[in-house]
Design an enzyme around this catalytic site. Structure first.
Site, mmCIF file in Angstrom:
data_model
loop_
_atom_site.group_PDB
_atom_site.id
_atom_site.type_symbol
_atom_site.label_atom_id
_atom_site.label_comp_id
_atom_site.label_asym_id
_atom_site.label_seq_id
_atom_site.Cartn_x
_atom_site.Cartn_y
_atom_site.Cartn_z
ATOM 1 N N ASP A 1 0.836 -1.194 0.000
ATOM 2 C CA ASP A 1 0.000 0.000 0.000
ATOM 3 C C ASP A 1 0.871 1.244 0.000
ATOM 4 O OD1 ASP A 1 -2.391 -1.304 0.029
ATOM 5 O OD2 ASP A 1 -2.742 -1.091 2.174
ATOM 6 N N LYS B 289 -3.803 2.678 -2.610
ATOM 7 C CA LYS B 289 -5.159 3.228 -2.638
ATOM 8 C C LYS B 289 -5.046 4.725 -2.335
ATOM 9 C CE LYS B 289 -7.684 -0.880 -1.084
ATOM 10 N NZ LYS B 289 -6.605 -1.747 -0.644
ATOM 11 N N GLY C 92 -0.126 -0.159 5.735
ATOM 12 C CA GLY C 92 0.150 0.875 6.716
ATOM 13 C C GLY C 92 -0.590 0.575 8.005
ATOM 14 N N GLY C 93 -0.033 1.009 9.123
ATOM 15 C CA GLY C 93 -0.707 0.819 10.407
ATOM 16 C C GLY C 93 -0.845 -0.627 10.782
ATOM 17 N N ASP C 94 -2.040 -1.034 11.199
ATOM 18 C CA ASP C 94 -2.342 -2.411 11.586
ATOM 19 C C ASP C 94 -3.317 -2.997 10.572
ATOM 20 O OD1 ASP C 94 -2.369 -4.446 14.099
ATOM 21 O OD2 ASP C 94 -4.339 -4.377 13.141
#
Length: 406
Positions: free
Chosen positions: A194, A216, A247-249
């Protein structure tokens, strides 16, 4: 020249002109490191991947949407040539030679005047390895040294793990990915990434690793979720080790469960590696605790990708307005004005402090402060762009006199 070894050197490119010709996968992997080095990057290419496009839109690089032409390397200190047009590559390489510009060629290492080493970074140390025309060996030595620096052994042999790993990459800073996530990334044959993942890590991948851009970009072009699911299944069934880098969780608005379900239906083994969520880490990066004794005993994380009056919204905004704790909104830049109006309409004080943190934990991080009454106009005036994390509540002002140290 082939019998001579390359002379290793560290280029200091901050503020210096770098020209990248070609906006494909090679550029996507190399550009983040050039930007991180502070280079003044010009991209010359008629097209680019979504992630490269996003770098141009956010001003990290300049992009001239055309093919290479003679004179493009004037004033350059360094050039990266990475197109599929052999004639254009030869012409650009010849110009680089004439202008004495160090030049890397993705299609022909022997025709280049510089080679890109396999690089890794750990605890302030940059490891760069060259082994002639054997990039796999360079990557293997790099991996062993980096891993050895982490565990103190300087040697490690990692088994290859077929299947899929859904890896949470954290909020953007490559140092904030988990150790397990980084190890799985180093073992991958295919990485489906991503835009919001830690893109700098793509530069550490050896050349044989296939990188699929699943960026995205908000309100722009995107790869449909079904296509991502199919790509995961296809490469895993081919016996490859696949990493879905997010990204992130993966489970915090990351569609991780949708991908896990698709893999399970296809009989594909899957490992889920949690990541540091931007909902907590990004506020912390600018000195905002999402909870604080005597101020906030709870925090709520909400998706803001649809507005409060949108029939698709599953959020009870009236109930949220009655809470006294912290409200963290992800994917809400475009709708923050409507969200703020709804919260005030349902009882949240108009003077409630708000902080909007754009591209948190990265080199381009910035914070914009407002109140519920002013945040819509403030975000427009400041031209805040996604990705950004929005924090609403009294915790915004808690650490005004105690900013975190690097």
């Amino acid at each position: 020249m082939a019998e001579h070894s390359a002379y290793p050197v560290g280029l200091r490119l901050a503020g210096r002109r770098v020209v990248v010709i070609g906006g494909g996968q090679v550029a996507q992997r190399r550009l983040p490191a050039l930007v991180a080095a502070g280079a003044d990057v010009l991209l010359v290419s008629p097209s680019a991947t979504p992630s490269v496009d996003a770098m141009a839109e956010t001003g990290e690089i300049r992009w001239e949407r055309r093919r290479y032409r003679d004179g493009d390397l004037e004033g350059a200190w360094y050039a990266l040539i990475a197109t599929r047009d052999r004639a254009a590559n030869d012409a650009a390489s010849a110009e680089a030679e004439a202008r004495r510009v160090w030049c890397v060629r993705a299609d022909d290492a022997e025709a280049a005047t510089a080679w890109t080493p396999a690089t890794g970074r750990v605890e302030g140390v940059t490891v760069a390895v060259l082994s002639g025309n054997d990039p796999r060996r360079s990557a293997a030595v790099r991996d062993a040294v980096v891993e050895g620096l982490r565990d103190g052994s300087l040697t490690r042999n990692r088994p290859r793990t077929p299947g899929v790993a859904l890896v949470g990459g954290g909020p953007g800073d490559p140092d904030l990915i988990t150790v397990r996530g980084r190890r799985l990334l180093a073992e991958a044959d295919v990485v489906i990434a991503d835009r919001l993942g830690p893109r700098d890590l793509l530069d550490e991948l050896p050349p044989h690793v296939e990188v699929i851009d699943a960026a995205k970009i908000p309100y722009g072009r995107y790869m449909a979720q079904e296509a991502i699911n199919n790509a995961l299944i296809e490469h895993a069934k081919a016996g490859k080790a696949v990493v879905r880098l997010k990204g992130g969780d993966p489970y915090v608005f990351g569609r991780g469960m949708e991908e896990l379900q698709a893999l399970a239906e296809a009989g594909i083994p899957c490992t889920v590696v949690p990541g540091i969520s931007s909902s907590i880490s990004v506020p912390g990066a600018v000195g905002i605790p999402v909870t604080h004794r005597g101020v906030a005993h709870e925090f709520t994380v909400v998706s803001g990708h649809v507005g409060p009056d949108d029939p698709r919204s599953l959020v009870d905004w009236a109930s949220l307005a009655k809470l006294t704790g912290t409200l963290v909104i992800l994917m809400g830049v475009d709708k923050i004005g409507l969200i703020a109006e709804a919260l005030v309409r349902h009882g949240r004080p108009a003077g409630t402090p708000v902080a909007v943190v754009q591209e948190g934990t990265t080199a381009t991080q910035r914070r914009v402060d407002a109140t519920l009454a002013t945040v819509g106009e403030t975000v427009r005036a400041a031209e805040v762009r996604p990705p950004a994390v929005i924090v609403i509540g009294e915790v915004v002002n808690v650490a005004a006199s105690a900013a975190p140290t690097a």
